[in-house]
Design a protein around this motif. Structure first.
Motif, PDB file in Angstrom:
ATOM      1  N   THR A   4      41.749  43.640  49.459  1.00  0.00           N
ATOM      2  CA  THR A   4      40.678  43.247  50.379  1.00  0.00           C
ATOM      3  C   THR A   4      39.388  44.004  50.070  1.00  0.00           C
ATOM      4  O   THR A   4      38.293  43.428  50.023  1.00  0.00           O
ATOM      5  N   GLU A   5      39.517  45.309  49.840  1.00  0.00           N
ATOM      6  CA  GLU A   5      38.347  46.134  49.527  1.00  0.00           C
ATOM      7  C   GLU A   5      37.720  45.719  48.195  1.00  0.00           C
ATOM      8  O   GLU A   5      36.486  45.685  48.058  1.00  0.00           O
ATOM      9  N   LEU A  10      33.351  43.202  45.130  1.00  0.00           N
ATOM     10  CA  LEU A  10      32.878  42.244  44.136  1.00  0.00           C
ATOM     11  C   LEU A  10      31.954  41.192  44.751  1.00  0.00           C
ATOM     12  O   LEU A  10      30.965  40.784  44.132  1.00  0.00           O
ATOM     13  N   GLU A  11      32.272  40.768  45.964  1.00  0.00           N
ATOM     14  CA  GLU A  11      31.399  39.802  46.654  1.00  0.00           C
ATOM     15  C   GLU A  11      29.998  40.407  46.841  1.00  0.00           C
ATOM     16  O   GLU A  11      28.978  39.725  46.677  1.00  0.00           O
ATOM     17  N   GLU A  12      29.962  41.678  47.191  1.00  0.00           N
ATOM     18  CA  GLU A  12      28.690  42.376  47.371  1.00  0.00           C
ATOM     19  C   GLU A  12      27.890  42.390  46.071  1.00  0.00           C
ATOM     20  O   GLU A  12      26.670  42.160  46.057  1.00  0.00           O
ATOM     21  N   LYS A  13      28.583  42.645  44.956  1.00  0.00           N
ATOM     22  CA  LYS A  13      27.919  42.694  43.652  1.00  0.00           C
ATOM     23  C   LYS A  13      27.494  41.302  43.183  1.00  0.00           C
ATOM     24  O   LYS A  13      26.464  41.155  42.513  1.00  0.00           O
ATOM     25  N   VAL A  14      28.281  40.278  43.503  1.00  0.00           N
ATOM     26  CA  VAL A  14      27.870  38.905  43.203  1.00  0.00           C
ATOM     27  C   VAL A  14      26.541  38.607  43.893  1.00  0.00           C
ATOM     28  O   VAL A  14      25.594  38.097  43.282  1.00  0.00           O
ATOM     29  N   VAL A 239      34.558  31.998  38.943  1.00  0.00           N
ATOM     30  CA  VAL A 239      33.679  32.559  37.922  1.00  0.00           C
ATOM     31  C   VAL A 239      32.392  33.152  38.511  1.00  0.00           C
ATOM     32  O   VAL A 239      31.624  33.782  37.813  1.00  0.00           O
ATOM     33  N   LYS A 240      32.219  33.013  39.822  1.00  0.00           N
ATOM     34  CA  LYS A 240      31.071  33.712  40.434  1.00  0.00           C
ATOM     35  C   LYS A 240      31.200  35.221  40.212  1.00  0.00           C
ATOM     36  O   LYS A 240      30.195  35.939  40.143  1.00  0.00           O
ATOM     37  N   TYR A 241      32.439  35.709  40.070  1.00  0.00           N
ATOM     38  CA  TYR A 241      32.644  37.149  39.886  1.00  0.00           C
ATOM     39  C   TYR A 241      32.164  37.637  38.518  1.00  0.00           C
ATOM     40  O   TYR A 241      32.056  38.845  38.298  1.00  0.00           O
ATOM     41  N   ASP A 242      31.843  36.714  37.617  1.00  0.00           N
ATOM     42  CA  ASP A 242      31.225  37.115  36.350  1.00  0.00           C
ATOM     43  C   ASP A 242      29.930  37.873  36.599  1.00  0.00           C
ATOM     44  O   ASP A 242      29.607  38.829  35.892  1.00  0.00           O
ATOM     45  N   PHE A 243      29.169  37.459  37.615  1.00  0.00           N
ATOM     46  CA  PHE A 243      27.918  38.165  37.942  1.00  0.00           C
ATOM     47  C   PHE A 243      28.210  39.623  38.312  1.00  0.00           C
ATOM     48  O   PHE A 243      27.469  40.532  37.929  1.00  0.00           O
ATOM     49  N   PHE A 246      29.654  41.512  35.020  1.00  0.00           N
ATOM     50  CA  PHE A 246      28.570  41.689  34.030  1.00  0.00           C
ATOM     51  C   PHE A 246      27.522  42.662  34.567  1.00  0.00           C
ATOM     52  O   PHE A 246      27.087  43.574  33.851  1.00  0.00           O
ATOM     53  N   GLY A 247      27.117  42.497  35.818  1.00  0.00           N
ATOM     54  CA  GLY A 247      26.108  43.380  36.399  1.00  0.00           C
ATOM     55  C   GLY A 247      26.549  44.833  36.426  1.00  0.00           C
ATOM     56  O   GLY A 247      25.790  45.744  36.099  1.00  0.00           O
ATOM     57  N   LEU A 248      27.810  45.043  36.843  1.00  0.00           N
ATOM     58  CA  LEU A 248      28.349  46.403  36.883  1.00  0.00           C
ATOM     59  C   LEU A 248      28.375  47.023  35.488  1.00  0.00           C
ATOM     60  O   LEU A 248      28.079  48.211  35.326  1.00  0.00           O
ATOM     61  N   GLY A 249      28.704  46.220  34.474  1.00  0.00           N
ATOM     62  CA  GLY A 249      28.819  46.741  33.118  1.00  0.00           C
ATOM     63  C   GLY A 249      27.485  46.966  32.436  1.00  0.00           C
ATOM     64  O   GLY A 249      27.234  48.024  31.855  1.00  0.00           O
ATOM     65  N   VAL A 250      26.596  45.973  32.523  1.00  0.00           N
ATOM     66  CA  VAL A 250      25.327  46.029  31.782  1.00  0.00           C
ATOM     67  C   VAL A 250      24.261  46.813  32.524  1.00  0.00           C
ATOM     68  O   VAL A 250      23.546  47.630  31.950  1.00  0.00           O
ATOM     69  N   PHE A 251      24.132  46.578  33.829  1.00  0.00           N
ATOM     70  CA  PHE A 251      23.029  47.184  34.585  1.00  0.00           C
ATOM     71  C   PHE A 251      23.389  48.515  35.228  1.00  0.00           C
ATOM     72  O   PHE A 251      22.512  49.323  35.511  1.00  0.00           O
TER      73      PHE A 251
END
Length: 254
Positions: A4-5, A10-14, A239-243, A246-251
């Motif tokens: 759940t956490e 991940l939803e927050e990061k999307v 696939v929305k979780y790709d954002f 990717f964001g966590l990794g690159v940015f």
């Protein structure tokens, strides 16, 4: 984190990264330059094809591709002459060169003239929760025209255990439909539920740190494992979780 956490995180990061600001530093900006469906899908396909390496260089070279086609990609694909293809010969992005570019133009023309365009080809072979067979069949069809053998390496085949990152990213652009304005969502005959995550070194590393992926290689088997985990969190739009990945990794260098 429990499940759940993790989903909440991940939803927050999307929500953080799936915004119009994302377009400015991403090759998805190239298909956004166009309004006609065929221009959008051809511009997206060619841009996704060269989407590896330095992102600024990817975007610069994708713009150059459009310039070489007179910024009318569909018209260029359908009505190019041999002289037009000669103009492409000096193009280069890493190992994708002008001869490959010309081969792709011929392949695209064949798809539009004989198989009703890119969307129809991918839609024809879709399976429940998977477009990997569609990618395999598309590649076979695309290279039915005369081409250099070397050009085939620029389209991955997931049935050969490739994660097919670039073409899965392209399909995300064309198919995902939300209100955020990043993905274009112009293909209505394929469900976003069938999409697979564009798995690369960044998203793979983040997925492993979050416990979403155990396999060490970023290959087709890893993609299947990651897809299964993402579908547990959102079966309709995994696939929305790709954002997020990717964001966590690159940015964020997560």
């Amino acid at each position: 984190m429990n499940k759940t956490e993790l989903k909440e995180f991940l939803e927050e990061k999307v929500n953080q990264y799936n915004t119009l600001d994302f377009i400015d530093s991403d090759p998805v900006q190239i298909p956004h330059l166009f309004s006609q469906k065929e221009d959008i899908e051809i511009a997206g396909f060619l841009s996704a094809t060269i989407a590896w390496g330095n992102r600024k260089m990817i975007i610069k070279n994708a713009h150059h591709m459009m310039d070489l086609m007179g910024n009318t990609p569909y018209d260029f694909v359908m009505s190019h002459t041999n002289e037009d293809l000669i103009r492409l010969e000096n193009f280069v992005h890493r190992t994708f060169n002008g001869n490959d570019f010309g081969g792709f133009i011929k392949g695209l023309q064949y798809i539009y003239q004989n198989h009703d365009g890119l969307e129809a080809v991918f839609a024809k072979n879709q399976e429940k929760n998977s477009l990997q067979k569609s990618i395999h069949e598309f590649k076979k069809l695309f290279f039915e025209v005369e081409h250099l053998p070397r050009t085939q390496k620029h389209i991955s085949d997931p049935l050969n255990n490739s994660a097919a990152k670039r073409i899965n990213m392209y399909l995300r652009w064309m198919i995902r439909q939300d209100t955020k304005g990043v993905d274009l969502g112009i293909w209505k005959s394929i469900s976003p539920a069938s999409l697979s995550c564009p798995l690369d070194v960044h998203s793979g590393n983040v997925a492993r740190k979050l416990g979403l992926l155990s396999r060490k290689q970023n290959d087709g088997k890893a993609l299947a494992e990651l897809d299964e985990k993402l579908r547990e969190m959102d079966v309709n739009d995994p696939v929305k979780y790709d954002f997020a990945l990717f964001g966590l990794g690159v940015f964020e260098g997560f």
